[in-house]
Scaffold this motif. Structure first.
Motif, short mmCIF file in Angstrom:
data_model
loop_
_atom_site.label_atom_id
_atom_site.label_comp_id
_atom_site.label_asym_id
_atom_site.label_seq_id
_atom_site.Cartn_x
_atom_site.Cartn_y
_atom_site.Cartn_z
N ALA A 33 -1.84 -7.55 -10.31
CA ALA A 33 -2.78 -6.55 -9.82
C ALA A 33 -2.37 -6.07 -8.44
O ALA A 33 -1.97 -6.86 -7.58
CB ALA A 33 -4.20 -7.12 -9.79
N ALA A 34 -2.47 -4.77 -8.21
CA ALA A 34 -2.02 -4.17 -6.95
C ALA A 34 -3.08 -4.37 -5.88
O ALA A 34 -3.92 -3.51 -5.61
CB ALA A 34 -1.72 -2.69 -7.16
N ASP A 35 -3.03 -5.55 -5.27
CA ASP A 35 -4.01 -5.97 -4.26
C ASP A 35 -3.21 -6.74 -3.21
O ASP A 35 -2.48 -7.67 -3.56
CB ASP A 35 -5.06 -6.86 -4.94
CG ASP A 35 -6.24 -7.15 -4.06
OD1 ASP A 35 -6.36 -6.54 -2.99
OD2 ASP A 35 -7.06 -8.01 -4.44
N PRO A 36 -3.29 -6.42 -1.94
CA PRO A 36 -2.44 -7.07 -0.94
C PRO A 36 -2.70 -8.57 -0.82
O PRO A 36 -3.84 -9.04 -0.96
CB PRO A 36 -2.82 -6.36 0.37
CG PRO A 36 -3.47 -5.09 -0.03
CD PRO A 36 -4.13 -5.37 -1.33
N ASP A 37 -1.65 -9.31 -0.54
CA ASP A 37 -1.77 -10.74 -0.26
C ASP A 37 -2.18 -11.01 1.18
O ASP A 37 -2.41 -12.16 1.54
CB ASP A 37 -0.44 -11.45 -0.54
CG ASP A 37 -0.22 -11.74 -2.02
OD1 ASP A 37 -1.19 -11.61 -2.80
OD2 ASP A 37 0.90 -12.11 -2.40
N PHE A 38 -2.24 -9.98 2.00
CA PHE A 38 -2.49 -10.15 3.43
C PHE A 38 -3.98 -10.05 3.76
O PHE A 38 -4.73 -9.34 3.07
CB PHE A 38 -1.73 -9.09 4.23
CG PHE A 38 -0.25 -9.13 4.01
CD1 PHE A 38 0.54 -10.08 4.64
CD2 PHE A 38 0.36 -8.23 3.15
CE1 PHE A 38 1.91 -10.13 4.42
CE2 PHE A 38 1.73 -8.28 2.93
CZ PHE A 38 2.50 -9.23 3.57
N PRO A 39 -4.42 -10.73 4.83
CA PRO A 39 -5.81 -10.55 5.27
C PRO A 39 -6.02 -9.16 5.83
O PRO A 39 -5.09 -8.53 6.34
CB PRO A 39 -5.98 -11.62 6.36
CG PRO A 39 -4.59 -11.84 6.88
CD PRO A 39 -3.68 -11.66 5.69
N SER A 40 -7.24 -8.67 5.73
CA SER A 40 -7.55 -7.34 6.25
C SER A 40 -7.54 -7.34 7.77
O SER A 40 -7.44 -8.39 8.41
CB SER A 40 -8.91 -6.87 5.74
OG SER A 40 -9.94 -7.74 6.19
N ALA A 41 -7.65 -6.17 8.37
CA ALA A 41 -7.64 -6.05 9.83
C ALA A 41 -8.83 -6.80 10.42
O ALA A 41 -9.93 -6.77 9.87
CB ALA A 41 -7.69 -4.57 10.23
N GLY A 229 -10.68 5.15 -2.69
CA GLY A 229 -11.18 3.81 -2.42
C GLY A 229 -10.38 3.19 -1.30
O GLY A 229 -9.43 3.79 -0.78
N TYR A 230 -10.73 1.96 -0.95
CA TYR A 230 -10.17 1.34 0.25
C TYR A 230 -9.56 -0.03 -0.03
O TYR A 230 -9.26 -0.78 0.90
CB TYR A 230 -11.25 1.28 1.33
CG TYR A 230 -11.85 2.66 1.51
CD1 TYR A 230 -11.13 3.66 2.15
CD2 TYR A 230 -13.08 2.99 0.93
CE1 TYR A 230 -11.63 4.96 2.24
CE2 TYR A 230 -13.58 4.28 1.02
CZ TYR A 230 -12.85 5.26 1.68
OH TYR A 230 -13.34 6.54 1.75
N SER A 231 -9.33 -0.33 -1.31
CA SER A 231 -8.70 -1.60 -1.67
C SER A 231 -7.20 -1.57 -1.45
O SER A 231 -6.61 -2.55 -0.98
CB SER A 231 -9.02 -1.95 -3.13
OG SER A 231 -8.54 -0.93 -4.00
N LYS A 232 -6.55 -0.47 -1.76
CA LYS A 232 -5.09 -0.40 -1.65
C LYS A 232 -4.65 -0.30 -0.20
O LYS A 232 -3.69 -0.95 0.21
CB LYS A 232 -4.55 0.81 -2.43
CG LYS A 232 -5.06 0.95 -3.85
CD LYS A 232 -4.83 -0.29 -4.69
CE LYS A 232 -5.34 -0.10 -6.10
NZ LYS A 232 -5.29 -1.36 -6.88
N SER A 233 -5.34 0.52 0.58
CA SER A 233 -4.91 0.78 1.96
C SER A 233 -5.34 -0.30 2.94
O SER A 233 -4.64 -0.57 3.90
CB SER A 233 -5.48 2.12 2.44
OG SER A 233 -5.09 3.17 1.59
N TYR A 234 -6.50 -0.91 2.70
CA TYR A 234 -7.07 -1.82 3.71
C TYR A 234 -7.42 -3.20 3.17
O TYR A 234 -8.03 -4.00 3.88
CB TYR A 234 -8.32 -1.17 4.32
CG TYR A 234 -8.02 0.10 5.07
CD1 TYR A 234 -7.45 0.07 6.34
CD2 TYR A 234 -8.31 1.34 4.50
CE1 TYR A 234 -7.16 1.24 7.03
CE2 TYR A 234 -8.03 2.52 5.19
CZ TYR A 234 -7.46 2.46 6.44
OH TYR A 234 -7.17 3.62 7.13
#
Length: 389
Positions: A33-41, A229-234
């Motif tokens: 799934a295209a969801d970042p492994d990184f924590p958000s800002a 939406g804001y799942s991919k960018s943030y």
């Protein structure tokens, strides 16, 4: 910020569902799934904490918090050159719901909507959920020209909607201004609504440029419903927050009515709107750094995947997924998926009809929104497994 130690696998293995770390067996690397492994800002978490410390978690306005609507309108005006107004924007609990909502608003049973092939399954699902008919239009990966003559032949008196996914998941195609003008021209000629899914629009790689179809001219804007939406960018997937923007009052009223936001049956929660507002107002620096990292990961995928026997990957122009042709292996998408999962311990998404349409057979999709160390290890495993066949 996007180094190896930025990824906390202990947390991801507890929280990252939807085919990712919390759902695969130990030792498997999920490039699914295209969801970042990184924590958000950090500003996003801080804003949520500030809002909740007073402990009043009341209903918000049905049409959305004013600050959310204003931040989204400002984003569209500044970054997408659309003369957006807050009054035509409202929050939804995901871009996916925005797609469904638009289909519900503008399709009656038996109406047709044109979708791309391959494309994310949510378009077909949403159309068929309201008893519409999805009409696929093939757009192959890479820079090959779009066959607009064939596109126009698919339009019938039952066609009511053109579903534009830009950038296009899973191929990563970014539509040019000239291509968008042709799509808008067909919509105008046949009086069709354009559903423009722009959730990936921040993820575009140099030298490609992104154009919103609603920015072309007033006529195109009047026909377009923009969903984002804001799942991919943030990295806000779990907060489930997106936005829908209409081009005129009539479309807005219809969308809002069928959304059920006017009651307490449905709506976007307040904390998610606070998070998205903070992301848009304060976190450009994070997004810019993320995009720089993704450019490097895209280039790594290009080098490694194209060195694997039987694989061919055209670098995506946008999105952070690598859509790889595996026909040279003489195996099906499902066979390669199973082989990589069992032998390489890497989970990918097979190019199955139920995921992306018939045009995806012979391909696999890999998300590369992770650290260089994790991606490098996954690609090494894939390469070793396939080259040993």
């Amino acid at each position: 910020m996007f180094e190896r130690d930025s990824v906390n696998l202990n947390i991801l293995k507890k929280r990252a569902f939807n085919l990712r770390w919390a759902t695969v067996q130990e030792g498997v690397i999920p490039l699914t799934a295209a969801d970042p492994d990184f924590p958000s800002a950090p500003e996003i978490a801080e804003a949520i904490i500030r809002f909740t410390k007073d402990r009043y978690l009341s209903y918000g306005p049905p049409a959305g918090l004013p600050e959310f609507k204003e931040s989204v309108a400002r984003y569209f005006a500044v970054k997408r050159l659309i003369p957006a107004v807050p009054e035509f924007i409202f929050p939804v609990d995901s871009a996916a719901f925005g797609i469904y909502l638009t289909c519900k608003a503008f399709l009656n049973p038996g109406d047709e909507a044109i979708i791309f092939d391959p494309v994310d399954f949510l378009f077909r699902y949403s159309i068929e959920a309201v008893d519409g008919i999805a009409v696929p239009f093939a757009i192959p990966p890479g820079p090959a020209p779009v066959d607009f003559e064939r596109f126009e032949k698919l339009i019938s008196n039952k066609t009511k909607l053109i579903c534009l996914c830009n950038p296009l998941n899973p191929t990563g195609k970014v539509f040019t201004r000239e291509e968008l003008l042709k799509i808008a021209g067909l919509a105008s000629k046949y009086n069709l609504v354009i559903l423009s899914d722009e959730i990936w629009s921040d993820i575009v790689y140099s030298p490609h440029l992104y154009t919103s179809i609603a920015s072309l001219n007033e006529e195109a804007r009047n026909l377009t419903v923009t969903v984002t939406g804001y799942s991919k960018s943030y990295g806000l997937a779990g907060l489930r927050i997106g936005a829908v923007m209409a081009g005129n009052q009539v479309h807005y009223d219809r969308l809002f009515e069928v959304s059920l936001h006017g009651s307490t049956i449905h709506g976007a929660n307040v904390l998610s709107q606070i998070a998205a507002t903070t992301a848009l107002n304060e976190c450009d620096y994070w997004l810019n750094d993320f995009l720089c990292h993704l450019q490097q990961m895209r280039d790594l995928c290009d080098r490694e995947l194209n060195s694997i026997h039987g694989f061919h990957c055209i670098p995506p122009e946008g999105c952070y997924v690598a859509f790889t042709n595996i026909r040279g292996t003489s195996k099906s998408s499902l066979e390669i998926y199973q082989l990589l999962l069992e032998k390489a311990k890497v989970a990918v998404v097979p190019g199955a009809k139920e995921w992306f349409g018939e045009g995806a057979e012979g391909y696999i999709r890999m998300s590369f929104a992770t650290s260089e160390a994790i991606l490098g290890e996954a690609l090494h495993r894939v390469k070793s497994t396939i080259n040993s066949l």
